[in-house]
Design an enzyme around this catalytic site. Structure first.
Site, PDB file in Angstrom:
ATOM      1  N   GLU A 170      15.397 -11.663   2.996  1.00 48.94           N
ATOM      2  CA  GLU A 170      15.043 -10.555   4.074  1.00 48.94           C
ATOM      3  C   GLU A 170      13.495 -10.627   4.219  1.00 48.94           C
ATOM      4  O   GLU A 170      12.760  -9.567   4.522  1.00 48.94           O
ATOM      5  CB  GLU A 170      15.311  -9.162   3.672  1.00 48.94           C
ATOM      6  CG  GLU A 170      16.823  -9.112   3.470  1.00 48.94           C
ATOM      7  CD  GLU A 170      17.557  -7.653   2.945  1.00 48.94           C
ATOM      8  OE1 GLU A 170      16.648  -7.057   2.563  1.00 48.94           O
ATOM      9  OE2 GLU A 170      18.424  -7.748   2.530  1.00 48.94           O
ATOM     10  N   ASN A 213      17.804 -15.852   2.794  1.00 50.29           N
ATOM     11  CA  ASN A 213      18.983 -15.028   3.069  1.00 50.29           C
ATOM     12  C   ASN A 213      18.518 -13.887   3.680  1.00 50.29           C
ATOM     13  O   ASN A 213      17.473 -13.332   3.457  1.00 50.29           O
ATOM     14  CB  ASN A 213      19.450 -14.458   1.316  1.00 50.29           C
ATOM     15  CG  ASN A 213      20.421 -13.624   1.708  1.00 50.29           C
ATOM     16  OD1 ASN A 213      21.591 -14.097   2.058  1.00 50.29           O
ATOM     17  ND2 ASN A 213      20.610 -12.673   0.883  1.00 50.29           N
ATOM     18  N   HIS A 249      26.803  -8.319   7.099  1.00 52.89           N
ATOM     19  CA  HIS A 249      27.233  -6.929   6.625  1.00 52.89           C
ATOM     20  C   HIS A 249      27.694  -6.436   8.273  1.00 52.89           C
ATOM     21  O   HIS A 249      26.742  -6.187   8.929  1.00 52.89           O
ATOM     22  CB  HIS A 249      25.973  -6.160   6.252  1.00 52.89           C
ATOM     23  CG  HIS A 249      25.653  -6.307   4.772  1.00 52.89           C
ATOM     24  ND1 HIS A 249      26.586  -6.358   3.729  1.00 52.89           N
ATOM     25  CD2 HIS A 249      24.557  -7.091   4.134  1.00 52.89           C
ATOM     26  CE1 HIS A 249      25.908  -6.638   2.772  1.00 52.89           C
ATOM     27  NE2 HIS A 249      24.825  -7.291   2.770  1.00 52.89           N
ATOM     28  N   GLU A 278      27.165 -12.029   1.794  1.00 51.10           N
ATOM     29  CA  GLU A 278      27.485 -10.673   1.423  1.00 51.10           C
ATOM     30  C   GLU A 278      28.346 -10.091   2.527  1.00 51.10           C
ATOM     31  O   GLU A 278      28.230  -8.888   2.949  1.00 51.10           O
ATOM     32  CB  GLU A 278      26.149  -9.872   1.639  1.00 51.10           C
ATOM     33  CG  GLU A 278      24.980 -10.666   0.578  1.00 51.10           C
ATOM     34  CD  GLU A 278      23.600  -9.884   0.527  1.00 51.10           C
ATOM     35  OE1 GLU A 278      23.619  -8.637   1.118  1.00 51.10           O
ATOM     36  OE2 GLU A 278      22.621 -10.355   0.153  1.00 51.10           O
ATOM     37  N   ASP A 280      30.770  -7.699   4.332  1.00 50.51           N
ATOM     38  CA  ASP A 280      31.784  -6.671   4.280  1.00 50.51           C
ATOM     39  C   ASP A 280      31.828  -6.033   5.931  1.00 50.51           C
ATOM     40  O   ASP A 280      30.891  -6.431   6.561  1.00 50.51           O
ATOM     41  CB  ASP A 280      31.046  -5.623   3.412  1.00 50.51           C
ATOM     42  CG  ASP A 280      29.699  -5.208   3.487  1.00 50.51           C
ATOM     43  OD1 ASP A 280      29.086  -5.214   4.504  1.00 50.51           O
ATOM     44  OD2 ASP A 280      29.232  -4.374   2.274  1.00 50.51           O
TER      45      ASP A 280
HETATM   46  O1  9MR Z   1      24.136  -3.770  -3.285  1.00 54.92           O
HETATM   47  C1  9MR Z   1      22.882  -3.503  -3.743  1.00 54.92           C
HETATM   48  C2  9MR Z   1      22.756  -2.257  -4.213  1.00 54.92           C
HETATM   49  O2  9MR Z   1      23.605  -1.735  -5.502  1.00 54.92           O
HETATM   50  C3  9MR Z   1      21.334  -1.799  -4.360  1.00 54.92           C
HETATM   51  O3  9MR Z   1      21.189  -0.420  -4.879  1.00 54.92           O
HETATM   52  C4  9MR Z   1      20.495  -2.101  -3.222  1.00 54.92           C
HETATM   53  C5  9MR Z   1      18.973  -1.936  -3.091  1.00 54.92           C
HETATM   54  O4  9MR Z   1      18.589  -2.073  -1.952  1.00 54.92           O
HETATM   55  O5  9MR Z   1      20.755  -3.541  -2.816  1.00 54.92           O
HETATM   56  C6  9MR Z   1      22.102  -4.024  -2.613  1.00 54.92           C
HETATM   57  O6  9MR Z   1      22.234  -5.348  -2.174  1.00 54.92           O
HETATM   58  C7  9MR Z   1      21.341  -5.719  -1.066  1.00 54.92           C
HETATM   59  C8  9MR Z   1      21.185  -7.310  -1.584  1.00 54.92           C
HETATM   60  O7  9MR Z   1      20.529  -7.332  -2.672  1.00 54.92           O
HETATM   61  C9  9MR Z   1      20.387  -7.426  -0.175  1.00 54.92           C
HETATM   62  N1  9MR Z   1      21.030  -7.435   0.982  1.00 54.92           N
HETATM   63  C10 9MR Z   1      21.749  -6.104   1.283  1.00 54.92           C
HETATM   64  C11 9MR Z   1      22.255  -5.746   0.301  1.00 54.92           C
HETATM   65  C12 9MR Z   1      22.856  -4.431   0.389  1.00 54.92           C
HETATM   66  O8  9MR Z   1      21.738  -3.405   0.618  1.00 54.92           O
END
Ligand code: 9MR
Length: 384
Positions: A170, A213, A249, A278, A280
């Site tokens: 990001e 990513n 997402h 990722e 969903d």
């Molecule tokens: O799924 C992850 C969640 O458990 C964490 O709390 C969160 C913190 O920001 O990050 C989530 O995973 C993220 C991923 O690492 C990067 N893309 C977005 C995902 C969903 O927020």
């Protein structure tokens, strides 16, 4: 995420005997032919591995170590695993002088026992960095050294065992600009540190494929245009960047990104690999607290199917990873209250229409490309 969502299913499902792993599709438990075994040769169906992050504030024990029914499905259904949080700085670096690889090691060992690939996630991000780092008092030189040392140690530890890394996560904002303010590393060390991070990772494991990513880059838009430009510049400068990871997402309310396949293709045309990392699809939850309607589930299934189809059709795209395969552990309701049910299985591991849609899409793809080998998957199934 409310406790109510877990009150029935959690206790019951964790006690499920593993014999249920031979149940037919639609039932709780496993499946006659796991999803990944239905994929064409060289194509992986994956899932994140729950633990850390938002799970720590939830009223259930650590999913990966405590929920046997969950890990059984994780080991059986998928050809690739991505630690959801366990390879982030927050989890690996309790202090400046220490590493804690215990959770990450457990996941990599598990994947190996099950013949699964692992995607590493992530090395350079604006979120989930420890306080000792972001609030510390380090010189620029020291910070650079901390990052170089971390990347070298983490990628080096798993050399030959992690086939792809989300090196940078990001780094471009929603307006298509490099995050030079809210990304700690880019702010403190300047944008060139992005390039250095890819080089350090490549030195630590020359065989690993290194990815950028991000979210909201599924279709052709300003943000994916910005990635096209960034990655073009990196390739021109001989930076070892090998792929674009498209998080995916999605929300049924936002509509499906129609130009997905075309978008993947334009990165493929640069010689890059692409991956959906990722996936969903969240839906607006009915206000009366009931489950999503059949209409919502059908729409969600259609989104899953179209995303998988776009990836299967794009030559560059070789994996489809879901960010949790079960609503029991999805991050979605925590971050987007009022929405949820974003995955292909409900809280009790019952398969939704979206799961069937993935099966159908894989079957149709196989038929259209007869000659592929849908049985060529990972060994699968071993839980330990
Ligand atoms: O799924 C992850 C969640 O458990 C964490 O709390 C969160 C913190 O920001 O990050 C989530 O995973 C993220 C991923 O690492 C990067 N893309 C977005 C995902 C969903 O927020």
């Amino acid at each position: 995420m409310s406790i109510r969502r877990f009150s029935i299913s959690l206790a019951a499902a964790t006690a499920l005997p593993l014999v249920l792993l031979s149940c037919p599709p639609g039932a709780v438990g496993g499946n006659a032919q796991p999803l990944d075994d239905r994929a064409p040769e060289g194509f992986l169906i994956g899932s994140s591995v729950a633990g850390g992050g938002h799970h720590e504030a939830e009223p259930y024990p650590d999913p990966f170590t405590e929920d046997r029914a969950y890990t059984a499905l994780l080991g059986q259904e998928f050809g690739s695993l991505t630690p959801e949080n366990r390879m982030k700085w927050s989890d690996l670096r309790p202090s400046e002088d220490t590493y804690d690889f215990s959770d990450a090691d457990r996941i990599v060992d598990f994947a190996e026992r099950n013949g699964q690939e692992v995607r590493g996630h992530t090395l350079l991000w604006h979120d989930q960095n420890p306080d000792w780092l972001e609030e510390g008092d380090h010189s620029e030189h020291e910070l650079r050294e901390i990052l170089r040392e971390h990347v070298t140690a983490v990628v080096g530890r798993y050399e030959g065992r992690i086939h792809q890394w989300d090196v940078a996560n990001e780094v471009i904002d929603d307006e298509g600009r490099l995050r030079t303010e809210d990304n700690f590393w880019l702010r403190e060390l300047g944008p060139d540190v992005l390039v250095d991070t890819f080089r350090w990772a490549h030195e630590a494991d020359p065989e690993a494929e290194l990815f950028l990513n991000d979210y909201s880059i599924e279709g052709i838009n300003d943000k994916s245009d910005a990635y096209l430009e960034l990655v073009g510049q990196m390739l021109d400068a001989d930076v070892p960047v090998h792929g674009l990871a498209v998080q995916t997402h999605l929300s049924t309310d936002a509509g499906f990104p129609e130009s997905m396949e075309e978008n993947l293709d334009r990165f493929g045309d640069l010689g890059l690999r692409t991956a959906l990392t990722e996936v969903d699809v969240r839906v607006e939850m009915p206000r009366n607290g009931s489950a999503p309607t059949d209409g919502q589930l059908a729409e969600q299934a259609d989104f899953y199917s179209r995303a998988l189809e776009a990836c299967l059709n794009a030559e560059s795209c070789t994996s489809f990873t879901m960010w949790s395969f079960t609503d029991r552990y999805s991050w979605v309701p925590v971050t987007f209250p009022g929405t949820g049910a974003a995955t292909v299985m409900d809280d009790g591991f019952t398969r939704k229409p979206a799961y069937g849609a993935l099966e159908d899409t894989l079957r149709d793809h196989h038929r259209q490309n007869a000659g592929g080998d849908p049985g060529a998957g990972h060994a699968g199934g071993s839980v330990g």
